[in-house]
Every structure is written in structure tokens, then in C-alpha cells.
Design an enzyme around this catalytic site. Sequence first.
Site, PDB file in Angstrom:
ATOM      1  N   GLU A   1     -18.768   9.715 -20.505  1.00 14.74           N
ATOM      2  CA  GLU A   1     -19.976  10.445 -20.823  1.00 14.74           C
ATOM      3  C   GLU A   1     -20.216  10.269 -22.389  1.00 14.74           C
ATOM      4  OE1 GLU A   1     -17.471  13.005 -18.217  1.00 14.74           O
ATOM      5  OE2 GLU A   1     -17.116  11.080 -19.385  1.00 14.74           O
TER       6      GLU A   1
ATOM      7  N   LEU B   1       0.907 -14.839  -9.886  1.00 20.65           N
ATOM      8  CA  LEU B   1       0.137 -13.340  -9.495  1.00 20.65           C
ATOM      9  C   LEU B   1      -0.934 -13.017 -10.459  1.00 20.65           C
ATOM     10  CD1 LEU B   1       3.298 -11.525  -8.276  1.00 20.65           C
ATOM     11  CD2 LEU B   1       1.833 -12.712  -7.047  1.00 20.65           C
TER      12      LEU B   1
ATOM     13  N   ALA C   1       6.724  -3.860   5.485  1.00 26.08           N
ATOM     14  CA  ALA C   1       7.209  -2.837   6.422  1.00 26.08           C
ATOM     15  C   ALA C   1       7.681  -1.441   5.954  1.00 26.08           C
ATOM     16  CB  ALA C   1       8.193  -3.526   7.238  1.00 26.08           C
ATOM     17  N   SER C   2       8.586  -1.769   4.810  1.00 28.46           N
ATOM     18  CA  SER C   2       8.985  -0.484   4.045  1.00 28.46           C
ATOM     19  C   SER C   2       7.699   0.520   3.428  1.00 28.46           C
ATOM     20  CB  SER C   2       9.930  -0.795   2.981  1.00 28.46           C
ATOM     21  OG  SER C   2       9.194  -1.311   1.642  1.00 28.46           O
TER      22      SER C   2
END
Length: 370
Positions: A50, A200, A293-294
Site C-alpha cells: 500500500e 539447490l 512419504a513422511s
Amino acid sequence: MGMALSLGRRGLGRVWPNPNVGCVIVRPNENGGRVIGRGWTADGGRPHAETRALDGIDADGATSYVTLEPCAHHGKTPPCVDALIGANVGRVVIATGDPDPRVAGKGVAMLRAAGIDVITGVREHEAREDMAGFLLRVTENRPFVTLKLASSFDGRIATATGQSKWITGPDARRKVHAMRAGHDAVLVGAGTVRADDPTLTVRNTGAVRQPVRVVASRRLDIGAANLLATLGDAPLWLCHGANVDAQKWADLGAKTLACDLQGRQIDPVDMMHKLAASGLTRVFCEGGGSLAASLLGAGLVDEIVGFTAGIALGAEGTPSIGALGLDVLDDAPRFDLIETTQVGADIMHRWHRASLHLGQKTHPVGPISR
């Protein structure tokens, strides 16, 4: 509001822990209106959208379109509500409310008390999707999680000998780099670091604000040569269990986060709580299979992006997702298809968690710096 939403998306991956807000100021006229100011949350989270949109313009009587309820508290910057009131705008159109308890309706109330017309809920669904990471951090004490899978069409990410470069093509890999740039952090497991020694970082997309690299490693038994060699380019955070020598990694320049354990693995829920408490709102998980998977088993994956190549590796190949321990089909995590498109020689498909709900219940997550 469409322009404000588009501007807000420029902040994805660049403004955490703050929300990626967009704002457009319109001067009404006989043709419906003329844009006189626009802004989006600056890198690092401030200045806010803003105040950037109002900078250098006469907004007396104008209409402000903003994607999130303007902040109403004194943080590291003055409240955006005060800026709008001080500019004497005539109307404020808001896409969605802010669940931050320091705002949560107070911004709207202050605007109306100042005699400003306020309209809420315009294109709210789109705004809540765009700011899902911020909303989840406030309401569920965790970041939005995207799981990326790049696999053969029989769901394998490597051959039996571990060879994986490259299953998907260069166009898909460029797309992945762009997706990394739209997230606060890239997350991988220890096995991926040991096998691939990745960097990465975001590459080949022009100048970008690099995401945090996060490695989940219970014992910190990783080499991470490339991650350490590029510490000057992007931060490295290590999520680990107890009774490990984390100080040596801290001395090298990495941030270490001790997490609870769930059996022999890092508890994914506690890990996400720790990442949220450190400010992250959007995490891009790139494997491996056990970590995927976790996260799926804990119900923490909000979006899956799959890149499927026209190659078969067979049952002896490494599956893209590790064991989930499912006996009943109804217990499998379900996702709704959002998009399917061809990317070079591969197919990209995006799925959202069917049960994703961005509610208003709030949890303490540490400092919210707006």
C-alpha cells in the site's frame, strides 16, 4: 483486483515472513477509472504494497484495491491503514482478511471509522491461494508445502544402481528452477544430499533472491560439499535430531534447527513448526522418497507437482515415494488435479490437497514482522 493479484505474485519467495500483497490505486472517471499508483510487497517484506502504491501520487478520493486487509499495527513500519487514511482515499476494496490477531478485522474497522467505504471478499479465493503460505503460518503454525516429483511414467526416480541424471529433460529442469524461485526454501533429505551433492540454488532464470536450502538429516551425516561451497550465494539450514554435533555446522555458517524425532526419523510436523517459527511460509520439497512419504503421511503436503518422462525403469528402480504403510485405500492421501501441461518432452501435472482449508484459527508462531 486482477492487477493487484498479479502484482502480489511478484513477491512469492521474496517477502517471507510477510505476505505477498499487491495494491492498485485507481482514480475514478467517466471511463471507469485510471490507474494512478501500484505496488507490491518489497523484497524482504517491506515496504508494504500500500505504501509503495501511494508513494508520490495524489490519492484523494481514489479507490485502493488491495489483496489483503491492510495492517493496523505499528511493527517495523507504520500501519498501512494510517497511510490510506492519510491519503484520503475514498474507497478500499479488499480481497481477503488478515488472520494475524494484530489485524484481523481491525484494519477494516479503522478504515470505516475514518469514513472510508470498504468492500471485502473480491476474488477472495484467488487471494487466499496466492497467500496460502502466510495464512497457513498464522493459522496452522506451518508453511505451505509443495512436493516436486520428477519420475519415469512407472513412478521411478532412479535405476537400481542409483542413476538418475537425467530422467526428465532440460525444459522441465528449467521449470523447476523457476518454481524454486517462487518458494522461500528448498527442502531435501539427507539421502538426496549424499547421493547427488546438490547446490539447490536457482540458476538460469536471471537475477533472483535465492531460497533457503534446508536439509533434513537426523544425524547430520552428510557431506554437503556443494551446499557449503555456495553458502555465500544462499543460506543453508539443517534440521536434525538430538545428540549430534550441530556446532561444527554452525561454525561453517549453517543455521541448525533441533527437531523432535518420530521413531528413527525427524518428526515432520515439528520440523515444519520450527521452519514456520523461523519465518518460512513456502517450502519446495525435492525429495527423496523417504522424506516425501513422511510429509505425505503427516498430511503436510499441500501441492504436488509431478514431471513425468516418457521412460520406464521397472520395478527394480527407486520409487519416487517411500513406504506409507497403507493397508486401506481410503487412507491414502488424496489430491485434486489442478493443471496438466506439456513441458518440453515431459508432462507436468499439479495437484492440490483435497482437504486444504485456509481457516481463521490462529496459533503462536513467533514474530510476525508486518
